[in-house]
Design a protein around this motif. Structure first.
Motif, PDB file in Angstrom:
ATOM      1  N   PRO A 273     -38.443 -17.795  73.628  1.00  0.00           N
ATOM      2  CA  PRO A 273     -39.859 -17.467  73.339  1.00  0.00           C
ATOM      3  C   PRO A 273     -40.770 -17.576  74.559  1.00  0.00           C
ATOM      4  CG  PRO A 273     -38.949 -18.956  71.677  1.00  0.00           C
ATOM      5  CD  PRO A 273     -37.950 -18.891  72.796  1.00  0.00           C
ATOM      6  N   GLU A 274     -40.426 -18.378  75.555  1.00  0.00           N
ATOM      7  CA  GLU A 274     -41.302 -18.586  76.702  1.00  0.00           C
ATOM      8  C   GLU A 274     -40.893 -17.726  77.902  1.00  0.00           C
ATOM      9  OE1 GLU A 274     -41.434 -22.709  77.567  1.00  0.00           O
ATOM     10  OE2 GLU A 274     -42.482 -23.238  75.725  1.00  0.00           O
ATOM     11  N   ASP A 275     -40.319 -16.572  77.653  1.00  0.00           N
ATOM     12  CA  ASP A 275     -39.916 -15.672  78.727  1.00  0.00           C
ATOM     13  C   ASP A 275     -41.122 -14.812  79.129  1.00  0.00           C
ATOM     14  OD1 ASP A 275     -38.763 -13.769  80.404  1.00  0.00           O
ATOM     15  OD2 ASP A 275     -36.857 -13.824  79.334  1.00  0.00           O
ATOM     16  N   CYS A 276     -41.790 -15.194  80.232  1.00  0.00           N
ATOM     17  CA  CYS A 276     -42.982 -14.477  80.693  1.00  0.00           C
ATOM     18  C   CYS A 276     -42.650 -13.044  81.085  1.00  0.00           C
ATOM     19  CB  CYS A 276     -43.621 -15.210  81.864  1.00  0.00           C
ATOM     20  SG  CYS A 276     -44.306 -16.817  81.450  1.00  0.00           S
ATOM     21  N   GLU A 277     -41.510 -12.837  81.688  1.00  0.00           N
ATOM     22  CA  GLU A 277     -41.136 -11.495  82.132  1.00  0.00           C
ATOM     23  C   GLU A 277     -40.994 -10.551  80.951  1.00  0.00           C
ATOM     24  OE1 GLU A 277     -37.956  -9.407  85.231  1.00  0.00           O
ATOM     25  OE2 GLU A 277     -37.714 -11.501  84.590  1.00  0.00           O
ATOM     26  N   ALA A 278     -40.387 -11.040  79.860  1.00  0.00           N
ATOM     27  CA  ALA A 278     -40.254 -10.190  78.676  1.00  0.00           C
ATOM     28  C   ALA A 278     -41.625  -9.844  78.098  1.00  0.00           C
ATOM     29  CB  ALA A 278     -39.390 -10.890  77.626  1.00  0.00           C
ATOM     30  N   LEU A 279     -42.558 -10.806  78.093  1.00  0.00           N
ATOM     31  CA  LEU A 279     -43.904 -10.550  77.574  1.00  0.00           C
ATOM     32  C   LEU A 279     -44.628  -9.507  78.406  1.00  0.00           C
ATOM     33  CD1 LEU A 279     -44.987 -14.214  76.726  1.00  0.00           C
ATOM     34  CD2 LEU A 279     -44.620 -12.378  75.092  1.00  0.00           C
ATOM     35  N   THR A 280     -44.551  -9.622  79.742  1.00  0.00           N
ATOM     36  CA  THR A 280     -45.275  -8.678  80.592  1.00  0.00           C
ATOM     37  C   THR A 280     -44.658  -7.282  80.542  1.00  0.00           C
ATOM     38  OG1 THR A 280     -43.958  -9.470  82.470  1.00  0.00           O
ATOM     39  CG2 THR A 280     -46.107 -10.476  82.135  1.00  0.00           C
ATOM     40  N   TYR A 281     -43.329  -7.201  80.483  1.00  0.00           N
ATOM     41  CA  TYR A 281     -42.698  -5.885  80.377  1.00  0.00           C
ATOM     42  C   TYR A 281     -42.979  -5.248  79.016  1.00  0.00           C
ATOM     43  CZ  TYR A 281     -40.140  -5.873  84.783  1.00  0.00           C
ATOM     44  OH  TYR A 281     -39.805  -5.831  86.121  1.00  0.00           O
ATOM     45  N   LYS A 282     -43.078  -6.066  77.998  1.00  0.00           N
ATOM     46  CA  LYS A 282     -43.470  -5.540  76.681  1.00  0.00           C
ATOM     47  C   LYS A 282     -44.901  -5.030  76.724  1.00  0.00           C
ATOM     48  CE  LYS A 282     -43.802  -6.844  71.812  1.00  0.00           C
ATOM     49  NZ  LYS A 282     -43.612  -7.924  70.819  1.00  0.00           N
ATOM     50  N   ALA A 283     -45.775  -5.747  77.436  1.00  0.00           N
ATOM     51  CA  ALA A 283     -47.159  -5.289  77.581  1.00  0.00           C
ATOM     52  C   ALA A 283     -47.207  -3.935  78.282  1.00  0.00           C
ATOM     53  CB  ALA A 283     -47.965  -6.329  78.359  1.00  0.00           C
ATOM     54  N   ASP A 284     -46.357  -3.729  79.275  1.00  0.00           N
ATOM     55  CA  ASP A 284     -46.306  -2.443  79.971  1.00  0.00           C
ATOM     56  C   ASP A 284     -45.917  -1.319  79.025  1.00  0.00           C
ATOM     57  OD1 ASP A 284     -46.355  -0.600  81.985  1.00  0.00           O
ATOM     58  OD2 ASP A 284     -44.405  -1.146  82.820  1.00  0.00           O
ATOM     59  N   VAL A 285     -44.944  -1.601  78.129  1.00  0.00           N
ATOM     60  CA  VAL A 285     -44.500  -0.569  77.188  1.00  0.00           C
ATOM     61  C   VAL A 285     -45.581  -0.245  76.166  1.00  0.00           C
ATOM     62  CG1 VAL A 285     -42.784  -0.008  75.437  1.00  0.00           C
ATOM     63  CG2 VAL A 285     -42.089  -1.209  77.506  1.00  0.00           C
ATOM     64  N   VAL A 286     -46.264  -1.283  75.634  1.00  0.00           N
ATOM     65  CA  VAL A 286     -47.307  -1.007  74.629  1.00  0.00           C
ATOM     66  C   VAL A 286     -48.482  -0.278  75.255  1.00  0.00           C
ATOM     67  CG1 VAL A 286     -46.600  -2.974  73.233  1.00  0.00           C
ATOM     68  CG2 VAL A 286     -48.394  -3.270  74.934  1.00  0.00           C
ATOM     69  N   LEU A 287     -48.719  -0.459  76.561  1.00  0.00           N
ATOM     70  CA  LEU A 287     -49.741   0.344  77.239  1.00  0.00           C
ATOM     71  C   LEU A 287     -49.353   1.820  77.222  1.00  0.00           C
ATOM     72  CD1 LEU A 287     -50.873  -1.755  80.342  1.00  0.00           C
ATOM     73  CD2 LEU A 287     -52.289  -0.955  78.449  1.00  0.00           C
ATOM     74  N   GLU A 288     -48.074   2.111  77.403  1.00  0.00           N
ATOM     75  CA  GLU A 288     -47.612   3.491  77.330  1.00  0.00           C
ATOM     76  C   GLU A 288     -47.827   4.067  75.930  1.00  0.00           C
ATOM     77  OE1 GLU A 288     -43.600   3.663  78.571  1.00  0.00           O
ATOM     78  OE2 GLU A 288     -43.965   2.877  80.592  1.00  0.00           O
TER      79      GLU A 288
ATOM     80  N   LEU B 187     -49.747 -15.742  80.378  1.00  0.00           N
ATOM     81  CA  LEU B 187     -50.526 -16.625  81.251  1.00  0.00           C
ATOM     82  C   LEU B 187     -50.651 -18.028  80.679  1.00  0.00           C
ATOM     83  CD1 LEU B 187     -53.343 -14.173  82.401  1.00  0.00           C
ATOM     84  CD2 LEU B 187     -51.446 -15.068  83.767  1.00  0.00           C
ATOM     85  N   SER B 188     -50.603 -18.151  79.351  1.00  0.00           N
ATOM     86  CA  SER B 188     -50.623 -19.496  78.765  1.00  0.00           C
ATOM     87  C   SER B 188     -49.343 -20.259  79.082  1.00  0.00           C
ATOM     88  CB  SER B 188     -50.807 -19.394  77.246  1.00  0.00           C
ATOM     89  OG  SER B 188     -49.676 -18.772  76.637  1.00  0.00           O
ATOM     90  N   ILE B 189     -48.257 -19.521  79.353  1.00  0.00           N
ATOM     91  CA  ILE B 189     -46.993 -20.146  79.739  1.00  0.00           C
ATOM     92  C   ILE B 189     -46.937 -20.367  81.246  1.00  0.00           C
ATOM     93  CG2 ILE B 189     -44.482 -19.873  79.741  1.00  0.00           C
ATOM     94  CD1 ILE B 189     -44.819 -18.145  77.207  1.00  0.00           C
ATOM     95  N   ASP B 190     -47.330 -19.352  82.011  1.00  0.00           N
ATOM     96  CA  ASP B 190     -47.320 -19.426  83.477  1.00  0.00           C
ATOM     97  C   ASP B 190     -48.653 -18.889  83.982  1.00  0.00           C
ATOM     98  OD1 ASP B 190     -46.841 -19.478  86.154  1.00  0.00           O
ATOM     99  OD2 ASP B 190     -45.269 -17.941  86.158  1.00  0.00           O
ATOM    100  N   SER B 191     -49.552 -19.776  84.359  1.00  0.00           N
ATOM    101  CA  SER B 191     -50.908 -19.379  84.751  1.00  0.00           C
ATOM    102  C   SER B 191     -50.950 -18.648  86.084  1.00  0.00           C
ATOM    103  CB  SER B 191     -51.806 -20.621  84.828  1.00  0.00           C
ATOM    104  OG  SER B 191     -51.297 -21.558  85.771  1.00  0.00           O
ATOM    105  N   ASP B 192     -49.874 -18.625  86.850  1.00  0.00           N
ATOM    106  CA  ASP B 192     -49.834 -17.949  88.150  1.00  0.00           C
ATOM    107  C   ASP B 192     -48.935 -16.718  88.125  1.00  0.00           C
ATOM    108  OD1 ASP B 192     -51.573 -19.686  89.465  1.00  0.00           O
ATOM    109  OD2 ASP B 192     -49.966 -21.111  89.892  1.00  0.00           O
ATOM    110  N   ASN B 193     -48.699 -16.153  86.968  1.00  0.00           N
ATOM    111  CA  ASN B 193     -47.824 -14.992  86.860  1.00  0.00           C
ATOM    112  C   ASN B 193     -48.583 -13.743  87.318  1.00  0.00           C
ATOM    113  OD1 ASN B 193     -46.400 -12.636  85.529  1.00  0.00           O
ATOM    114  ND2 ASN B 193     -45.034 -14.311  84.941  1.00  0.00           N
TER     115      ASN B 193
END
Length: 297
Positions: A197-212, A227-233
């Motif tokens: 559940p705390e995979d920041c990379e999966a969250l950001t790549y999912k965000a990229d897809v939903v933007l599409e 960002l709540s998991i990794d504030s410097d991502n």
């Protein structure tokens, strides 16, 4: 793709280090592997490499299982050896006590002491007391060995579960890179988040897809979770800038874009080519951001 390759290589490095943790040259080996990973310029992925990596992971699980069996066998052998020594020692002790009893009894009889029954009872109680002490001491030792064995078994099981979990996540990432349909990609990213559940990379790549898919608000929520998991991502800030730009919040887009650039200078190369950021090109703040970066470089 390069981040996926590095993730796979780093996973193999961690698995190799966990198997060969007793080697003195682990530090140098990790450093060499890390240097080789940094030198990668082209994707290494192919079905053959995936098959090779999965076979290596399978062999690693087999090696861990064999190591666990060998460890259990060694502990059992040591327990049996300790018990044999204890029984031999106890038997010899009792025998020596009886010899001592016989000698003392003979001396007392010669001296005229007729209370042999009392002597026998005292000697028997003394022998029982000594044997009881020995038994208690070895019971304590056996409990300690059993506790250590239990801890090592739990540690081996935890490592095995972590390997299986990482292997599953790696397979899902490979599927996601081969998938071209946004909906299927989102489903795969959801499977990754279900495992980790705390995979920041999966969250950001999912965000990229939903933007599409034209869902900027959904992308904003996903980036906020990352960002709540990794504030410097840096990737989360970049996707957040794209999402706010799609929502028409241009000032927020420039702000989050600056946050991304302050953490990863490599994103500056994508500013002018990314279609999601085209509405920001005419803003003075965007031009000022580029001018500051150019002067610093």
């Amino acid at each position: 793709m390069r981040s996926l390759i590095r993730l796979a290589a780093l996973f193999l490095l961690c698995a190799s280090v966990s198997v060969f943790a007793q080697s003195d040259a682990d530090g140098e080996a990790r450093q060499r592997v890390a240097e080789e990973i940094e030198k990668l310029e082209e994707p290494m992925y192919s079905p053959f490499i995936e098959r090779y990596m999965l076979d290596e992971l399978k062999q690693l699980r087999i090696d861990l299982s064999n190591q666990r069996a060998e460890l259990i066998q060694q502990v059992v052998d040591r327990e049996i050896e300790s018990i044999d020594r204890g029984v031999t020692y106890a038997t010899n002790t009792v025998t020596y006590f009886f010899y001592l009893i016989a000698a003392v009894s003979s001396i007392l009889v010669l001296l005229g002491w007729n209370s042999i029954r009392d002597m026998k009872e005292k000697m028997s109680s003394l022998a029982d007391e000594e044997v009881g002490k020995l038994v208690n001491a070895y019971e304590v030792r056996l409990r300690g060995i059993e506790k250590q064995l239990t801890q090592k078994t739990r540690h081996i099981d935890a490592n095995r579960e972590e390997i299986e979990r990482t292997q599953e996540i790696h397979s899902l990432w490979l599927r996601a890179n081969l998938e071209h349909t946004p909906a299927n990609k989102i489903a795969i990213y959801d499977q990754i988040l279900a495992v980790k559940p705390e995979d920041c990379e999966a969250l950001t790549y999912k965000a990229d897809v939903v933007l599409e898919l034209g869902e900027p608000q959904w992308a904003v929520n996903l980036c906020q979770q990352a960002l709540s998991i990794d504030s410097d991502n840096a990737h989360a800030f970049y996707q957040l800038a794209c999402a706010h730009t799609a929502l028409g919040h241009y000032e927020d887009g420039v702000h989050f874009l600056g946050e991304a650039l302050s953490r990863a200078e490599s994103y500056r190369e994508s500013l002018m080519q990314d279609p999601a950021l085209f509405p920001l090109h005419d803003m003075p703040a965007f031009k000022e951001l580029l001018g500051i970066r150019e002067e610093e470089s």
